[in-house]
Design a protein around this motif. Structure first.
Motif, PDB file in Angstrom:
ATOM      1  N   GLU A   1       0.796  -1.227   0.000  1.00 45.23           N
ATOM      2  CA  GLU A   1       0.000   0.000   0.000  1.00 45.23           C
ATOM      3  C   GLU A   1       0.827   1.275   0.000  1.00 45.23           C
ATOM      4  N   THR A   2       2.161   1.175   0.074  1.00 42.27           N
ATOM      5  CA  THR A   2       2.963   2.352   0.387  1.00 42.27           C
ATOM      6  C   THR A   2       3.104   3.332  -0.768  1.00 42.27           C
ATOM      7  N   SER A   3       3.094   2.861  -2.020  1.00 42.03           N
ATOM      8  CA  SER A   3       3.397   3.737  -3.147  1.00 42.03           C
ATOM      9  C   SER A   3       2.130   4.305  -3.777  1.00 42.03           C
ATOM     10  N   VAL A   4       1.945   5.617  -3.658  1.00 42.97           N
ATOM     11  CA  VAL A   4       0.818   6.283  -4.310  1.00 42.97           C
ATOM     12  C   VAL A   4       1.007   6.246  -5.826  1.00 42.97           C
ATOM     13  N   LEU A   5       2.242   6.384  -6.271  1.00 42.93           N
ATOM     14  CA  LEU A   5       2.519   6.333  -7.706  1.00 42.93           C
ATOM     15  C   LEU A   5       2.104   4.997  -8.307  1.00 42.93           C
ATOM     16  N   ALA A   6       2.447   3.899  -7.652  1.00 39.62           N
ATOM     17  CA  ALA A   6       2.069   2.576  -8.155  1.00 39.62           C
ATOM     18  C   ALA A   6       0.557   2.420  -8.210  1.00 39.62           C
ATOM     19  N   CYS A   7      -0.132   2.973  -7.217  1.00 39.03           N
ATOM     20  CA  CYS A   7      -1.596   2.920  -7.213  1.00 39.03           C
ATOM     21  C   CYS A   7      -2.184   3.727  -8.362  1.00 39.03           C
TER      22      CYS A   7
ATOM     23  N   GLU B   1      -6.053   4.292  11.051  1.00 36.76           N
ATOM     24  CA  GLU B   1      -6.361   4.102   9.634  1.00 36.76           C
ATOM     25  C   GLU B   1      -7.839   3.806   9.467  1.00 36.76           C
ATOM     26  N   GLY B   2      -8.537   4.628   8.681  1.00 39.43           N
ATOM     27  CA  GLY B   2      -9.975   4.451   8.528  1.00 39.43           C
ATOM     28  C   GLY B   2     -10.396   3.854   7.213  1.00 39.43           C
ATOM     29  N   VAL B   3      -9.436   3.576   6.304  1.00 36.75           N
ATOM     30  CA  VAL B   3      -9.785   3.137   4.959  1.00 36.75           C
ATOM     31  C   VAL B   3     -10.537   1.811   4.966  1.00 36.75           C
ATOM     32  N   MET B   4     -10.021   0.845   5.707  1.00 37.20           N
ATOM     33  CA  MET B   4     -10.625  -0.487   5.714  1.00 37.20           C
ATOM     34  C   MET B   4     -12.074  -0.444   6.184  1.00 37.20           C
ATOM     35  N   LEU B   5     -12.306   0.185   7.318  1.00 37.38           N
ATOM     36  CA  LEU B   5     -13.662   0.221   7.863  1.00 37.38           C
ATOM     37  C   LEU B   5     -14.577   1.091   7.012  1.00 37.38           C
TER      38      LEU B   5
ATOM     39  N   LEU C   1      -0.778   9.211   3.076  1.00 33.20           N
ATOM     40  CA  LEU C   1      -0.562   8.334   4.222  1.00 33.20           C
ATOM     41  C   LEU C   1      -1.445   7.099   4.164  1.00 33.20           C
ATOM     42  N   GLY C   2      -0.996   6.060   4.835  1.00 34.79           N
ATOM     43  CA  GLY C   2      -1.806   4.856   4.987  1.00 34.79           C
ATOM     44  C   GLY C   2      -2.151   4.203   3.663  1.00 34.79           C
ATOM     45  N   GLY C   3      -3.311   3.561   3.634  1.00 32.80           N
ATOM     46  CA  GLY C   3      -3.745   2.832   2.445  1.00 32.80           C
ATOM     47  C   GLY C   3      -4.855   3.515   1.682  1.00 32.80           C
ATOM     48  N   LEU C   4      -4.946   4.845   1.791  1.00 36.54           N
ATOM     49  CA  LEU C   4      -6.038   5.562   1.145  1.00 36.54           C
ATOM     50  C   LEU C   4      -5.997   5.394  -0.372  1.00 36.54           C
TER      51      LEU C   4
END
Length: 510
Positions: free
Chosen positions: A361-367, A474-478, A427-430
């Motif tokens: 989840e760390t790379s925003v570019l990869a996402c 981290e609120g993404v999952m929920l 940040l996080g897995g957003l």
């Protein structure tokens, strides 16, 4: 030859043959190697000439940048953090403030070979466990229900591995994928019938069942004990204090501070690094002048030594200090670095993925590369991705605005609310959640208006949980799981709105 072999195996599982029950297994191998022999008869349905297998393979291609970054970053963090060499750690932290320095660091003495080796050793076992254990459950339910094994698990298996911490015990990873596949998918009828994202359900099960293994210092290497002992040795050898020592806390964990830490505390600490370019500088000057005179420190604002800085921030307000409890000073110091992007905490590192976190989840570019592939091929909903990003950003912006402009003295508002809105997206897995989790076509809305509402809902809930809930940074999952539950409702009212709009258009035309 392969075709003849598969045809022979299929003939052994025809109706009336002893191996009839195991036909789903042979069908799965046949479909994986060749095109599907028949059209889809049960969910999920694709309204296109592309079958489900090809659709899933496109998602896997979109995930490849995250997979490559997972292997690379996990290996790099393990190489540095478990080395026990503080000089290597200092070289890494100082070099990675620029792209050129970063590449010079990893290429020195062919370090990239070790990085790749350690990254593969961390990621591949988890991926194998995910596919093997999850595949067994898929096969069991397919045999019992006498239907084909769905290709949906191709994506679920890899998503699950990417959202785990690298130190998760293998048996625990197997338990998590089992619980998610069985209780979030198969009990509802299998692929195409699940009401929540199966990969997120797997992670949620682990998070609430084994919280000690899914949060805290679990983000480096494959053995948390080795990482902890390495960090202790590095801090001792470098003679660092607890304030400026090396830690394996993720940026999101450092963000999650108590509301007792105010903007003025964080800004005061930042003046020693970036000078007067902080929002509460005028208030800091007023308190500093009183404290300096009362304590006879003869200190200079922006040039205080560590003892003076801590004394000013933690002294009582009546004495001119800022009244922060000494127990919160270390958290405020770390938050200040994160808030202002000092050193290794700069936005560029967070964007490219040079940070600690779940494996993939760390790379925003990869996402973003994955998002482009999904949107270009029509697999992922651009409305959902964009809406979730906008919902998160606007909500964070409202928190930031309120903290900086509302109240009798905004400098004493909680620092966590004033955190820069754009940094929340890094940040996080957003980014990973918005691109690969929220867009799951089975558990997300299908009507365009509903996709906008759903995405905004997930983004808003993410920031609210992340900012207000002290126990869960981290609120993404929920947020996405809650959004999955409401997705049918969003679709229902969106379709109702569309029908009424169509009727009004017809009446107007007539």
């Amino acid at each position: 030859m392969l075709r003849r072999l598969l045809d022979y195996q299929l003939s052994l599982t025809e109706k009336g043959k002893p191996l009839q029950k195991f036909r789903p297994l042979i069908d799965a191998a046949d479909t994986f190697l060749y095109e599907a022999p028949i059209n889809t008869s049960k969910g999920p349905h694709i309204r296109d000439a592309i079958d489900v297998k090809r659709w899933m393979i496109i998602v896997v291609f979109a995930l490849l940048p995250c997979v490559l970054m997972a292997i690379w970053n996990t290996g790099l963090q393990n190489f540095v953090y478990t080395s026990g060499d503080y000089q290597l750690m200092n070289e890494y932290l100082s070099s990675s403030t620029t792209l050129n320095g970063y590449f010079n660091f990893v290429s020195k003495n062919n370090r990239y070979l070790t990085v790749l080796k350690e990254g593969l050793a961390a990621f591949l076992p988890l991926l194998l466990i995910s596919y093997v254990v999850g595949g067994i459950w898929e096969a069991i339910f397919a045999i019992v229900r006498k239907h084909e094994i769905s290709e949906g698990f191709i994506v679920t298996g890899i998503l699950y591995a990417l959202i785990l911490p690298p130190t998760i015990p293998y048996w625990m990873a197997a338990v998590g994928i089992s619980a998610g596949i069985v209780f979030a998918k198969e009990v509802f009828g299998g692929s195409g019938m699940n009401i929540v994202n199966p990969a997120l359900a797997c992670r949620a099960f682990l998070f609430f069942t084994f919280p000690g293994k899914m949060s805290g210092n679990v983000w480096v290497g494959t053995n948390p004990t080795v990482a902890r002992e390495s960090l202790v040795k590095m801090n001792q050898d470098a003679q660092l204090s607890s304030i400026d020592g090396y830690t394996q806390a993720t940026p999101l964990a450092r963000f999650n501070v108590t509301s007792e830490i105010k903007r003025i505390h964080v800004d005061t600490i930042a003046t020693n690094t970036i000078g007067p370019d902080v929002g509460t500088y005028s208030s800091i000057e007023n308190h500093f002048a009183k404290w300096n005179a009362a304590s006879e420190q003869q200190a200079t604002l922006g040039q205080m030594d560590p003892t003076q800085l801590k004394s000013f921030v933690t002294s009582p307000v009546a004495d001119g200090g800022l009244g922060l409890s000494s127990g919160y000073y270390e958290d405020a110091y770390s938050f200040s670095s994160l808030n202002y992007g000092v050193g290794h905490d700069n936005d560029l590192n967070f964007f490219f993925g040079d940070r600690l976190g779940s494996i993939g989840e760390t790379s925003v570019l990869a996402c973003l590369i994955g998002a482009f592939i999904l949107i270009y091929t029509g697999i992922g909903s651009w409305r959902t991705i964009l809406a979730m990003g906008l919902g998160a950003y606007v909500t964070a912006l409202l928190f930031e605005f309120g903290s900086k402009h509302l109240g009798a003295d905004p400098s004493w508002n909680p620092a966590i609310y004033a955190f820069p809105a754009h940094k929340h997206l890094l940040l996080g897995g957003l980014a990973f959640g918005a691109v690969f989790m929220a867009t799951d076509p089975v558990s997300s809305p299908s009507i365009p208006i509903a996709q906008w509402i759903y995405g905004i809902f997930c983004g808003v809930v993410t920031i609210i949980i992340r900012t207000i809930n002290p126990a869960y940074p981290e609120g993404v999952m929920l947020a996405i799981l809650i959004g999955n539950v409401f997705a049918p409702l969003f679709d229902h009212y969106a379709s109702f709105y569309e029908r009424n709009r169509s009727l009004r258009s017809v009446r107007t035309a007539t």
